[in-house]
Design an enzyme around this catalytic site. Structure first.
Site, short mmCIF file in Angstrom:
data_model
loop_
_atom_site.label_atom_id
_atom_site.label_comp_id
_atom_site.label_asym_id
_atom_site.label_seq_id
_atom_site.Cartn_x
_atom_site.Cartn_y
_atom_site.Cartn_z
N THR A 1 0.64 -51.24 -9.95
CA THR A 1 -0.74 -50.76 -9.73
C THR A 1 -0.82 -49.24 -9.75
O THR A 1 -1.92 -48.69 -9.68
CB THR A 1 -1.27 -51.26 -8.37
OG1 THR A 1 -0.33 -50.83 -7.36
CG2 THR A 1 -1.38 -52.77 -8.33
N GLY A 2 0.32 -48.55 -9.79
CA GLY A 2 0.34 -47.09 -9.66
C GLY A 2 0.11 -46.36 -10.97
O GLY A 2 0.02 -46.97 -12.05
N VAL B 1 2.18 -44.43 -12.69
CA VAL B 1 3.27 -44.64 -13.65
C VAL B 1 3.32 -46.10 -14.10
O VAL B 1 3.42 -46.39 -15.30
CB VAL B 1 4.63 -44.22 -13.04
CG1 VAL B 1 5.77 -44.53 -14.00
CG2 VAL B 1 4.64 -42.74 -12.68
N ARG C 1 -0.25 -54.66 0.17
CA ARG C 1 -1.66 -54.23 0.06
C ARG C 1 -2.31 -54.71 -1.22
O ARG C 1 -3.50 -55.01 -1.25
CB ARG C 1 -1.75 -52.68 0.09
CG ARG C 1 -1.40 -52.01 1.37
CD ARG C 1 -1.58 -50.48 1.24
NE ARG C 1 -0.66 -49.89 0.25
CZ ARG C 1 0.58 -49.51 0.52
NH1 ARG C 1 1.07 -49.65 1.74
NH2 ARG C 1 1.36 -48.98 -0.42
N SER C 2 -1.54 -54.76 -2.30
CA SER C 2 -2.11 -55.12 -3.60
C SER C 2 -1.83 -56.56 -4.00
O SER C 2 -2.29 -57.01 -5.06
CB SER C 2 -1.58 -54.19 -4.69
OG SER C 2 -2.15 -52.93 -4.57
N CYS D 1 10.15 -35.83 -14.17
CA CYS D 1 9.26 -35.51 -15.29
C CYS D 1 9.44 -34.09 -15.84
O CYS D 1 9.52 -33.88 -17.05
CB CYS D 1 7.80 -35.74 -14.88
SG CYS D 1 7.42 -35.18 -13.20
N GLY E 1 1.25 -36.37 -11.44
CA GLY E 1 2.64 -36.51 -11.02
C GLY E 1 2.76 -36.96 -9.58
O GLY E 1 3.76 -37.56 -9.19
N HIS F 1 2.27 -31.77 -17.90
CA HIS F 1 2.93 -30.62 -17.28
C HIS F 1 3.18 -29.56 -18.36
O HIS F 1 3.59 -29.89 -19.48
CB HIS F 1 4.31 -31.01 -16.70
CG HIS F 1 4.26 -31.91 -15.50
ND1 HIS F 1 3.11 -32.22 -14.81
CD2 HIS F 1 5.28 -32.55 -14.84
CE1 HIS F 1 3.41 -33.01 -13.78
NE2 HIS F 1 4.72 -33.23 -13.79
N ASN G 1 3.21 -35.98 -18.46
CA ASN G 1 4.17 -36.27 -17.40
C ASN G 1 4.28 -37.75 -17.08
O ASN G 1 5.32 -38.22 -16.62
CB ASN G 1 3.79 -35.50 -16.13
CG ASN G 1 2.35 -35.74 -15.72
OD1 ASN G 1 1.42 -35.48 -16.48
ND2 ASN G 1 2.14 -36.27 -14.54
P1 NAP Z 1 1.08 -44.09 -7.17
O1 NAP Z 1 0.02 -43.98 -8.20
O2 NAP Z 1 0.79 -43.63 -5.79
O3 NAP Z 1 1.58 -45.62 -7.13
C1 NAP Z 1 2.51 -46.07 -6.22
C2 NAP Z 1 2.90 -47.49 -6.57
O4 NAP Z 1 3.95 -47.92 -5.71
C3 NAP Z 1 1.76 -48.47 -6.40
O5 NAP Z 1 1.88 -49.49 -7.35
C4 NAP Z 1 2.06 -49.03 -5.01
O6 NAP Z 1 1.53 -50.32 -4.80
C5 NAP Z 1 3.55 -49.12 -5.05
N1 NAP Z 1 4.13 -49.20 -3.72
C6 NAP Z 1 3.96 -48.34 -2.69
N2 NAP Z 1 4.63 -48.76 -1.60
C7 NAP Z 1 5.25 -49.91 -1.95
C8 NAP Z 1 6.07 -50.84 -1.26
N3 NAP Z 1 6.42 -50.65 0.00
N4 NAP Z 1 6.54 -51.92 -1.94
C9 NAP Z 1 6.20 -52.12 -3.24
N5 NAP Z 1 5.41 -51.27 -3.94
C10 NAP Z 1 4.94 -50.19 -3.30
O7 NAP Z 1 2.39 -43.29 -7.60
P2 NAP Z 1 3.00 -43.04 -9.05
O8 NAP Z 1 2.57 -41.72 -9.55
O9 NAP Z 1 2.81 -44.23 -9.91
O10 NAP Z 1 4.54 -42.84 -8.70
C11 NAP Z 1 5.31 -43.87 -8.13
C12 NAP Z 1 6.73 -43.36 -7.98
O11 NAP Z 1 7.28 -43.13 -9.26
C13 NAP Z 1 6.85 -42.02 -7.25
O12 NAP Z 1 6.97 -42.19 -5.87
C14 NAP Z 1 8.05 -41.39 -7.85
O13 NAP Z 1 9.19 -41.81 -7.14
C15 NAP Z 1 8.10 -42.00 -9.23
N6 NAP Z 1 7.64 -41.02 -10.25
C16 NAP Z 1 8.54 -40.55 -11.09
C17 NAP Z 1 8.20 -39.63 -12.03
C18 NAP Z 1 9.22 -39.05 -12.88
O14 NAP Z 1 9.32 -37.86 -12.90
N7 NAP Z 1 10.01 -39.80 -13.60
C19 NAP Z 1 6.89 -39.20 -12.14
C20 NAP Z 1 5.95 -39.70 -11.28
C21 NAP Z 1 6.35 -40.61 -10.32
P3 NAP Z 1 0.16 -50.60 -3.96
O15 NAP Z 1 -0.92 -50.76 -4.97
O16 NAP Z 1 0.47 -51.90 -3.28
O17 NAP Z 1 -0.04 -49.47 -3.02
N1 12T Z 2 7.03 -35.48 -5.92
O1 12T Z 2 10.11 -38.56 -9.68
O2 12T Z 2 4.78 -34.76 -6.92
O3 12T Z 2 11.02 -37.24 -8.26
O4 12T Z 2 4.70 -34.44 -9.05
C1 12T Z 2 7.95 -36.80 -9.66
C2 12T Z 2 6.78 -36.11 -9.47
C3 12T Z 2 8.47 -36.60 -7.38
C4 12T Z 2 10.05 -37.66 -8.87
C5 12T Z 2 5.23 -34.90 -8.04
C6 12T Z 2 7.31 -35.90 -7.17
C7 12T Z 2 8.78 -37.01 -8.62
C8 12T Z 2 6.47 -35.66 -8.24
#
Ligand code: NAP
Ligand code: 12T
Length: 343
Positions: A14-15, A17, A42-43, A131, A162, A251, A324
């Site tokens: 749902t997030g 990424v 939650r979802s 990223c 991000g 980015h 990103n």
């Molecule tokens: P986001 O939009 O806030 O989405 C977070 C996702 O994680 C939602 O699907 C959420 O589900 C789920 N989640 C949260 N808590 C959970 C739990 N306890 N169990 C299962 N699922 C859970 O964040 P996002 O930007 O997609 O980023 C998610 C993560 O990806 C970041 O925390 C980071 O570690 C990583 N990331 C990596 C990069 C990279 O550089 N490669 C870039 C961005 C992010 P709900 O709908 O249930 O809340």
């Molecule tokens: N805090 O994947 O806030 O380590 O832009 C990526 C993006 C962590 C990660 C951000 C973050 C990551 C962010």
């Protein structure tokens, strides 16, 4: 993994990424035997769309990974730390988008254009780099291979996406508030889990992720450490300043790099033009250079403003831009998943 179709799980579906991962799996017609969309409780019960059809979201638990071949994690580091080993225990390959395992010496840190070959026969967890790091190393690797790199000085201009979908909403809400003369509410940026929050609308915040004891932020240290690991060279001197700006997708990075050998600019252009996943946009006479608004929605890393430094003959300046959520996260992960289709 000798198969023609794959049981795939997307954790964090749902997030910000996760949604891009689903979009890419659909667009690229990834050979799915089944698709599980996982998130928090939650979802659970909500739906996400895949190829025009609703898929019911399930709560991610250890049992979710029974029968899963490939699990793509982007639900934060703490979720990966608990559930990625559970997925591996059940026979899945994990492609992890979080910071949880990147610097673990036993975990390959993979950018397909650079080091797909380090993925072994029994991979377990494969880490997707940060990223900001991914887009920089994709552009620098061809120069590293030809000339060697002694030093990198990078400043980033990072999009709010991000930091997740709540950060996107926050920028939009704050922008509306400021334009309408209301007080903007600050609840997420720079770091959601900390108590102090600052306005991002019409601002620039020199903090991404939490501070370390050395005065650098964790995002800055990810760039320092991951660059050395991916390039396989602990001797590259890297220094980084990471800044959040009011951009939604893409980015941008100002990168100064010192090469070990003298270079010709023509050759640098040729190497970058030939590099996989890189598009050069660089014609000052036409005012053409990479822009976040143009990179948004695209898979490539865009490079421009390429110029020799005024004071150092082996110094090179450039501007590197990429989406990103795509090359910085979802696309890099799906490229790794496609590797298992091909082999
Ligand atoms: P986001 O939009 O806030 O989405 C977070 C996702 O994680 C939602 O699907 C959420 O589900 C789920 N989640 C949260 N808590 C959970 C739990 N306890 N169990 C299962 N699922 C859970 O964040 P996002 O930007 O997609 O980023 C998610 C993560 O990806 C970041 O925390 C980071 O570690 C990583 N990331 C990596 C990069 C990279 O550089 N490669 C870039 C961005 C992010 P709900 O709908 O249930 O809340
Ligand atoms: N805090 O994947 O806030 O380590 O832009 C990526 C993006 C962590 C990660 C951000 C973050 C990551 C962010």
């Amino acid at each position: 993994m000798k198969k023609s179709t794959f049981h795939v799980a997307v954790v964090g579906a749902t997030g910000a990424v996760g949604q891009q991962i689903l979009h890419l799996l659909a667009e690229r017609n990834f050979p799915l035997a089944s698709l599980k969309c996982l998130a928090s409780s939650r979802s659970a019960g909500k739906t996400v769309m895949f190829k025009g059809e609703p898929i019911t979201v399930e709560e991610a638990t250890p049992e979710s990974f029974e029968g899963v071949d490939i699990a793509l994690f982007s639900a934060g580091g703490s979720v990966s730390k608990i559930l990625a080993p559970e997925a591996v225990k059940r026979g899945a390959v994990v492609i992890d988008n979080t910071n949880a395992f990147r610097m673990n010496p036993d975990v390959p840190l993979v950018v397909p254009e650079i080091n797909m070959d380090i993925i072994g026969d029994k991979p377990g967890i494969i880490a997707n780099p940060n990223c900001s790091t991914i887009q920089m190393v994709v552009a620098l690797k061809p120069l590293y291979d030809k000339y060697g790199i002694s030093r990198i000085i990078v400043s980033t201009y990072q999009a709010v996406s991000g930091a997740g979908s709540q950060a996107i909403e926050e920028l939009l809400d704050q922008s509306r508030a400021v334009l309408e003369g209301r007080e903007p509410e600050c609840n997420i940026l720079p770091v959601g889990k900390l108590d102090k929050h600052y306005q991002i609308a019409f601002n620039a915040i020199p903090q991404i992720d939490v501070f370390q004891d050395n005065g650098f932020t964790l995002e800055e240290m990810k760039m320092v450490n991951e660059t050395k690991k991916i390039m396989g060279d602990p001797n590259i001197a890297v220094t980084s300043t990471c800044v959040r700006i009011p951009v939604i997708y893409g980015h941008s990075e100002s990168v100064y790099v010192e090469l070990k050998e003298e270079f010709e600019l023509d050759e640098v252009y040729r190497l970058l033009n030939d590099a996989p996943g890189v598009t050069v946009i660089d014609s000052p006479e036409e005012q053409k250079y990479p822009l976040a608004t143009d990179a948004a929605g695209k898979l490539d890393v865009f490079v421009g403003r390429i110029r020799r430094d005024l004071n150092h003959s082996r110094g090179l300046n450039m501007w590197i831009v990429s989406d990103n959520l795509l090359k910085g996260a979802a696309w890099n992960a799906v490229q790794i998943a496609e590797h298992f289709v091909q082999r």
